[in-house]
Design a protein around this motif. Structure first.
Motif, mmCIF file in Angstrom:
data_model
loop_
_atom_site.group_PDB
_atom_site.id
_atom_site.type_symbol
_atom_site.label_atom_id
_atom_site.label_comp_id
_atom_site.label_asym_id
_atom_site.label_seq_id
_atom_site.Cartn_x
_atom_site.Cartn_y
_atom_site.Cartn_z
ATOM 1 N N ASP A 25 0.815 -1.060 0.156
ATOM 2 C CA ASP A 25 0.029 -0.261 0.272
ATOM 3 C C ASP A 25 0.718 1.149 0.138
ATOM 4 O O ASP A 25 1.584 1.457 1.078
ATOM 5 C CB ASP A 25 -0.788 0.040 1.214
ATOM 6 C CG ASP A 25 -1.952 0.965 1.279
ATOM 7 O OD1 ASP A 25 -1.884 1.923 0.480
ATOM 8 O OD2 ASP A 25 -2.742 1.014 1.839
ATOM 9 N N VAL A 26 0.869 1.870 -1.092
ATOM 10 C CA VAL A 26 1.824 3.145 -1.285
ATOM 11 C C VAL A 26 0.792 4.284 -1.373
ATOM 12 O O VAL A 26 1.384 5.583 -1.649
ATOM 13 C CB VAL A 26 2.715 3.133 -2.392
ATOM 14 C CG1 VAL A 26 3.640 2.073 -2.217
ATOM 15 C CG2 VAL A 26 1.995 2.950 -3.757
ATOM 16 N N HIS A 27 -0.501 4.357 -0.873
ATOM 17 C CA HIS A 27 -1.606 5.414 -1.015
ATOM 18 C C HIS A 27 -1.167 6.571 -0.259
ATOM 19 O O HIS A 27 -1.130 7.793 -0.744
ATOM 20 C CB HIS A 27 -2.891 4.859 -0.584
ATOM 21 C CG HIS A 27 -3.830 5.708 -0.797
ATOM 22 N ND1 HIS A 27 -4.368 6.628 0.084
ATOM 23 C CD2 HIS A 27 -4.693 5.889 -2.039
ATOM 24 C CE1 HIS A 27 -5.314 7.392 -0.271
ATOM 25 N NE2 HIS A 27 -5.718 7.117 -1.733
ATOM 26 N N SER A 48 7.269 6.332 -3.072
ATOM 27 C CA SER A 48 6.443 5.117 -3.528
ATOM 28 C C SER A 48 7.216 4.469 -4.774
ATOM 29 O O SER A 48 7.479 3.254 -4.809
ATOM 30 C CB SER A 48 5.259 5.364 -3.796
ATOM 31 O OG SER A 48 5.163 6.365 -4.888
ATOM 32 N N THR A 49 7.614 5.353 -5.680
ATOM 33 C CA THR A 49 8.244 4.649 -6.925
ATOM 34 C C THR A 49 9.806 4.106 -6.689
ATOM 35 O O THR A 49 10.164 3.037 -7.034
ATOM 36 C CB THR A 49 8.573 5.803 -7.979
ATOM 37 O OG1 THR A 49 9.387 6.921 -7.354
ATOM 38 C CG2 THR A 49 7.398 6.372 -8.497
ATOM 39 N N ILE A 64 -0.128 -3.334 -6.028
ATOM 40 C CA ILE A 64 0.283 -2.112 -5.611
ATOM 41 C C ILE A 64 -0.853 -1.219 -5.436
ATOM 42 O O ILE A 64 -1.566 -1.113 -6.368
ATOM 43 C CB ILE A 64 1.357 -1.440 -6.461
ATOM 44 C CG1 ILE A 64 2.643 -2.118 -6.245
ATOM 45 C CG2 ILE A 64 1.679 0.105 -5.780
ATOM 46 C CD1 ILE A 64 2.944 -2.741 -7.789
ATOM 47 N N HIS A 89 -2.428 2.277 -5.010
ATOM 48 C CA HIS A 89 -1.963 3.591 -4.879
ATOM 49 C C HIS A 89 -2.781 4.609 -4.974
ATOM 50 O O HIS A 89 -2.918 5.736 -5.147
ATOM 51 C CB HIS A 89 -1.055 3.564 -6.229
ATOM 52 C CG HIS A 89 -1.533 2.942 -7.300
ATOM 53 N ND1 HIS A 89 -2.253 3.751 -8.177
ATOM 54 C CD2 HIS A 89 -1.172 2.012 -8.037
ATOM 55 C CE1 HIS A 89 -2.685 3.084 -9.121
ATOM 56 N NE2 HIS A 89 -1.811 1.756 -9.251
ATOM 57 N N GLN A 94 -1.905 11.690 -6.510
ATOM 58 C CA GLN A 94 -2.377 10.509 -6.963
ATOM 59 C C GLN A 94 -2.181 10.219 -8.213
ATOM 60 O O GLN A 94 -1.724 9.019 -8.478
ATOM 61 C CB GLN A 94 -3.642 10.351 -6.156
ATOM 62 C CG GLN A 94 -3.764 10.327 -4.814
ATOM 63 C CD GLN A 94 -2.877 9.348 -3.880
ATOM 64 O OE1 GLN A 94 -1.790 9.348 -3.868
ATOM 65 N NE2 GLN A 94 -3.810 8.180 -3.495
ATOM 66 N N LYS A 146 1.467 9.645 -9.180
ATOM 67 C CA LYS A 146 1.992 8.303 -8.514
ATOM 68 C C LYS A 146 1.209 7.188 -9.528
ATOM 69 O O LYS A 146 2.085 6.169 -9.966
ATOM 70 C CB LYS A 146 1.524 8.269 -7.079
ATOM 71 C CG LYS A 146 1.885 7.108 -6.569
ATOM 72 C CD LYS A 146 1.396 6.803 -4.952
ATOM 73 C CE LYS A 146 1.446 8.162 -4.302
ATOM 74 N NZ LYS A 146 0.782 7.893 -3.089
ATOM 75 N N LEU A 147 0.035 7.153 -9.636
ATOM 76 C CA LEU A 147 -0.556 6.019 -10.777
ATOM 77 C C LEU A 147 0.104 6.191 -12.000
ATOM 78 O O LEU A 147 0.544 5.058 -12.477
ATOM 79 C CB LEU A 147 -2.173 6.372 -10.699
ATOM 80 C CG LEU A 147 -2.776 5.516 -11.595
ATOM 81 C CD1 LEU A 147 -4.227 5.432 -11.179
ATOM 82 C CD2 LEU A 147 -2.901 6.186 -13.327
ATOM 83 N N ILE A 188 3.748 4.659 -11.581
ATOM 84 C CA ILE A 188 3.950 3.449 -11.363
ATOM 85 C C ILE A 188 3.590 2.657 -12.411
ATOM 86 O O ILE A 188 4.157 1.408 -12.655
ATOM 87 C CB ILE A 188 3.056 3.047 -9.877
ATOM 88 C CG1 ILE A 188 3.761 3.690 -8.752
ATOM 89 C CG2 ILE A 188 2.695 1.378 -9.761
ATOM 90 C CD1 ILE A 188 2.695 3.380 -7.646
#
Length: 103
Positions: free
Chosen positions: A6-8, A15-16, A33, A35, A43, A46-47, A50
């Motif tokens: 969980d990198v939320h 996170s990366t 993952i 996210h 967010q 990040k999405l 990833i």
């Protein structure tokens, strides 16, 4: 083996970095993952990052597949998983804020 990460609540850089290190590990298995799905600009970044990491690592041969949760509905993606793996991943099918990577 399925690992859920969980990198939320992590920032983009953390996170990366974590995702890259998990892909580099020699162990085989599936990474799920979590996210979140683009509700804020962070967010969404990040999405996107990833998913980009996943696509590039598939091209490099480090991953067999990297997909979002809903893409598990596609038979072309489902054949890359065993029936046991699919039964464990079914809860993520409707979640667009999840990326599934198989090593």
């Amino acid at each position: 083996m399925i690992r859920v990460i969980d990198v939320h609540d992590m920032d983009l850089f953390e996170s990366t970095k974590l995702i890259r290190s998990l892909i580099e590990e020699k162990s085989k298995g599936i990474l799920v993952i979590i996210h979140g799905y683009g509700s804020t600009s962070n967010q969404f970044k990040k999405l996107t990052e990833i998913r980009n990491i996943g696509r590039s690592r598939v091209k490099k041969g480090q991953l067999v597949i990297s997909i979002s949760g809903p893409e598990l509905n596609d038979p072309l993606h489902r054949i890359k998983f065993t029936s046991d793996e699919l039964s464990k991943l079914n809860s993520y099918i409707v979640n667009s804020g999840v990326t599934i990577m198989k090593k």
